[in-house]
Motif scaffolding. Structure first.
Motif, PDB file in Angstrom:
ATOM      1  N   ALA A  45       0.804  -1.158  -0.163  1.00  0.00           N
ATOM      2  CA  ALA A  45      -0.043  -0.005  -0.079  1.00  0.00           C
ATOM      3  C   ALA A  45       0.945   1.447   0.003  1.00  0.00           C
ATOM      4  N   GLN A  46       2.219   1.172   0.376  1.00  0.00           N
ATOM      5  CA  GLN A  46       2.887   2.326   0.490  1.00  0.00           C
ATOM      6  C   GLN A  46       3.336   2.973  -0.860  1.00  0.00           C
ATOM      7  N   LYS A  47       3.373   1.800  -1.833  1.00  0.00           N
ATOM      8  CA  LYS A  47       3.733   2.178  -2.927  1.00  0.00           C
ATOM      9  C   LYS A  47       2.508   2.388  -3.936  1.00  0.00           C
ATOM     10  N   ASP A  48       1.369   1.968  -3.656  1.00  0.00           N
ATOM     11  CA  ASP A  48       0.306   1.896  -4.319  1.00  0.00           C
ATOM     12  C   ASP A  48      -0.788   2.863  -3.679  1.00  0.00           C
ATOM     13  N   PRO A  49      -1.026   4.188  -4.239  1.00  0.00           N
ATOM     14  CA  PRO A  49      -1.964   5.174  -3.388  1.00  0.00           C
ATOM     15  C   PRO A  49      -3.354   4.528  -3.564  1.00  0.00           C
ATOM     16  N   ALA A  50      -3.763   3.847  -4.737  1.00  0.00           N
ATOM     17  CA  ALA A  50      -5.038   3.312  -4.937  1.00  0.00           C
ATOM     18  C   ALA A  50      -5.432   2.311  -3.916  1.00  0.00           C
ATOM     19  N   PHE A  51      -4.524   1.460  -3.622  1.00  0.00           N
ATOM     20  CA  PHE A  51      -4.863   0.391  -2.689  1.00  0.00           C
ATOM     21  C   PHE A  51      -4.739   0.949  -1.363  1.00  0.00           C
ATOM     22  N   GLN A  52      -4.028   1.914  -1.039  1.00  0.00           N
ATOM     23  CA  GLN A  52      -3.772   2.383   0.409  1.00  0.00           C
ATOM     24  C   GLN A  52      -5.432   3.005   0.521  1.00  0.00           C
ATOM     25  N   LYS A  53      -6.021   3.917  -0.513  1.00  0.00           N
ATOM     26  CA  LYS A  53      -7.359   4.300  -0.666  1.00  0.00           C
ATOM     27  C   LYS A  53      -8.489   3.291  -0.128  1.00  0.00           C
ATOM     28  N   VAL A  54      -8.412   1.992  -0.903  1.00  0.00           N
ATOM     29  CA  VAL A  54      -9.324   0.896  -0.583  1.00  0.00           C
ATOM     30  C   VAL A  54      -9.072   0.359   0.789  1.00  0.00           C
ATOM     31  N   LEU A  55      -8.042   0.140   1.154  1.00  0.00           N
ATOM     32  CA  LEU A  55      -7.793  -0.285   2.606  1.00  0.00           C
ATOM     33  C   LEU A  55      -8.430   0.729   3.727  1.00  0.00           C
ATOM     34  N   SER A  56      -8.158   1.989   3.473  1.00  0.00           N
ATOM     35  CA  SER A  56      -8.687   3.117   4.450  1.00  0.00           C
ATOM     36  C   SER A  56     -10.210   3.084   4.088  1.00  0.00           C
ATOM     37  N   GLY A  57     -10.721   2.725   3.137  1.00  0.00           N
ATOM     38  CA  GLY A  57     -12.020   2.621   2.800  1.00  0.00           C
ATOM     39  C   GLY A  57     -13.124   1.532   3.671  1.00  0.00           C
ATOM     40  N   ALA A  58     -12.211   0.722   4.139  1.00  0.00           N
ATOM     41  CA  ALA A  58     -13.004  -0.331   4.830  1.00  0.00           C
ATOM     42  C   ALA A  58     -13.741  -0.146   5.996  1.00  0.00           C
ATOM     43  N   ASP A  59     -14.761  -0.841   6.290  1.00  0.00           N
ATOM     44  CA  ASP A  59     -15.389  -0.595   7.631  1.00  0.00           C
ATOM     45  C   ASP A  59     -14.478  -1.203   8.807  1.00  0.00           C
ATOM     46  N   LEU A  60     -13.749  -2.067   8.563  1.00  0.00           N
ATOM     47  CA  LEU A  60     -12.739  -2.785   9.657  1.00  0.00           C
ATOM     48  C   LEU A  60     -11.504  -3.088   8.891  1.00  0.00           C
ATOM     49  N   VAL A  61     -10.615  -2.397   9.635  1.00  0.00           N
ATOM     50  CA  VAL A  61      -9.075  -2.717   9.237  1.00  0.00           C
ATOM     51  C   VAL A  61      -8.563  -3.333  10.204  1.00  0.00           C
ATOM     52  N   LEU A  62      -8.264  -4.867  10.143  1.00  0.00           N
ATOM     53  CA  LEU A  62      -7.530  -5.435  11.270  1.00  0.00           C
ATOM     54  C   LEU A  62      -6.417  -6.109  11.109  1.00  0.00           C
ATOM     55  N   PRO A  63      -5.407  -6.047  12.054  1.00  0.00           N
ATOM     56  CA  PRO A  63      -4.099  -6.361  12.070  1.00  0.00           C
ATOM     57  C   PRO A  63      -3.862  -7.778  12.121  1.00  0.00           C
ATOM     58  N   ASP A  64      -3.546  -8.312  10.667  1.00  0.00           N
ATOM     59  CA  ASP A  64      -3.337  -9.948  10.607  1.00  0.00           C
ATOM     60  C   ASP A  64      -1.884  -9.892  10.380  1.00  0.00           C
ATOM     61  N   GLY A  65      -1.066 -10.029  11.428  1.00  0.00           N
ATOM     62  CA  GLY A  65       0.219 -10.239  11.469  1.00  0.00           C
ATOM     63  C   GLY A  65       0.915  -9.606  12.522  1.00  0.00           C
ATOM     64  N   ILE A  66       1.728 -10.530  13.147  1.00  0.00           N
ATOM     65  CA  ILE A  66       2.395 -10.080  14.317  1.00  0.00           C
ATOM     66  C   ILE A  66       3.609  -8.848  14.117  1.00  0.00           C
ATOM     67  N   GLY A  67       3.943  -8.788  12.828  1.00  0.00           N
ATOM     68  CA  GLY A  67       4.690  -7.786  12.588  1.00  0.00           C
ATOM     69  C   GLY A  67       3.904  -6.302  12.823  1.00  0.00           C
ATOM     70  N   VAL A  68       2.769  -6.201  12.303  1.00  0.00           N
ATOM     71  CA  VAL A  68       1.889  -4.895  12.507  1.00  0.00           C
ATOM     72  C   VAL A  68       1.718  -4.637  14.055  1.00  0.00           C
ATOM     73  N   ILE A  69       1.671  -5.671  14.936  1.00  0.00           N
ATOM     74  CA  ILE A  69       1.747  -5.449  16.233  1.00  0.00           C
ATOM     75  C   ILE A  69       2.840  -4.792  16.786  1.00  0.00           C
ATOM     76  N   LYS A  70       4.129  -5.578  16.467  1.00  0.00           N
ATOM     77  CA  LYS A  70       5.514  -5.129  16.864  1.00  0.00           C
ATOM     78  C   LYS A  70       5.782  -3.736  16.310  1.00  0.00           C
ATOM     79  N   ALA A  71       5.290  -3.315  15.067  1.00  0.00           N
ATOM     80  CA  ALA A  71       5.728  -2.004  14.358  1.00  0.00           C
ATOM     81  C   ALA A  71       4.618  -0.916  15.202  1.00  0.00           C
TER      82      ALA A  71
END
Length: 241
Positions: A45-71
């Motif tokens: 998503a960092q390299k694709d603004p359209a993808f980032q917009k789709v993620l932001s438009g979701a009703d729920l954005v959930l952290p699936d990955g221990i790396g997200v929690i650690k970051a």
């Protein structure tokens, strides 16, 4: 409140809270979709603004990955816990089995969704799986019509990122479904084609390592996790979001 982790904003929920929210969306009005980004998806998503917009438009954005929690912890904006998409799906199916909610399975290779449906009906008596479709299609329209004709209320969309997220945002409202969840390869797990990591590996946040041991060809993808954490440290030290 959402928490920004290297450009993607996550809902700060426990697994139980996420399932409650998803169930409410499935029973509400209009169309809704859920995304479950891991570090690889965030970096895409960092390299694709359209993808980032789709993620932001979701009703729920959930952290699936221990790396997200650690970051998030590195950045000083901790999230409550990791919320794997497969765990949300499992808990949601348990509730749907008692409510008569109609579920459609979309994705994976031909035959996998059907095999998953058979196993899930056995595991969740009363679960109404109203249709399936593989992920090997070129034209969206017949798939949209199949979901509409099945009168699906919830759809597990397992096309892989970023295809599944774009597909949900683009086609979801036309299907008549209330809720779609982007769940990557979970149909392979439900069908028994792929083994999920044992529970002790899950508790330690090492599912990624278990999969790497079982599938060494994933080394290129897994190598991105350290880079993701380096990004978090750089953002913290540089005072950037």
């Amino acid at each position: 409140m959402r928490i920004d982790v290297l450009g993607v904003e996550f809902d700060n929920l426990t697994l139980a809270e996420a399932v409650d929210r998803a169930q409410a969306l499935a029973g509400g009005e209009g169309f809704h979709y859920v995304v479950t980004p891991n570090p690889e998806i965030v970096m895409t998503a960092q390299k694709d603004p359209a993808f980032q917009k789709v993620l932001s438009g979701a009703d729920l954005v959930l952290p699936d990955g221990i790396g997200v929690i650690k970051a998030a912890a590195i950045l000083g904006r901790p999230l409550k816990e990791r919320v794997p998409g497969i765990d949300v799906a499992v808990a949601l199916m348990g509730r749907m089995a008692g409510s008569g909610t109609r579920l459609f399975l979309l994705g994976a290779k031909p035959g996998v969704a059907e095999a998953a449906a058979e196993k899930l009906r056995a595991a969740y008596p009363g679960l109404q799986i109203c249709g399936t479709h593989d992920g090997y299609f070129q034209d969206d329209a017949p798939v949209v019509e199949a979901i509409r004709a099945a009168r699906a209320e919830v759809v597990f969309v397992c096309l892989g990122a970023p295809k599944q997220e774009f597909w949900m945002a683009r086609n979801g409202p036309e299907t008549g479904a209330k809720l779609m969840l982007g769940l990557g390869g979970v149909l392979d797990v439900f069908a028994g084609a792929v083994e999920r990591a044992p529970e002790r590996w899950q508790r330690m946040g090492l599912e990624w390592l278990y999969r790497l041991i079982r599938e060494p060809s994933r080394i290129g993808r897994m190598a991105r996790l350290p880079l993701f954490l380096v990004q978090a440290y750089r953002a913290k030290w540089g005072g950037k979001e």
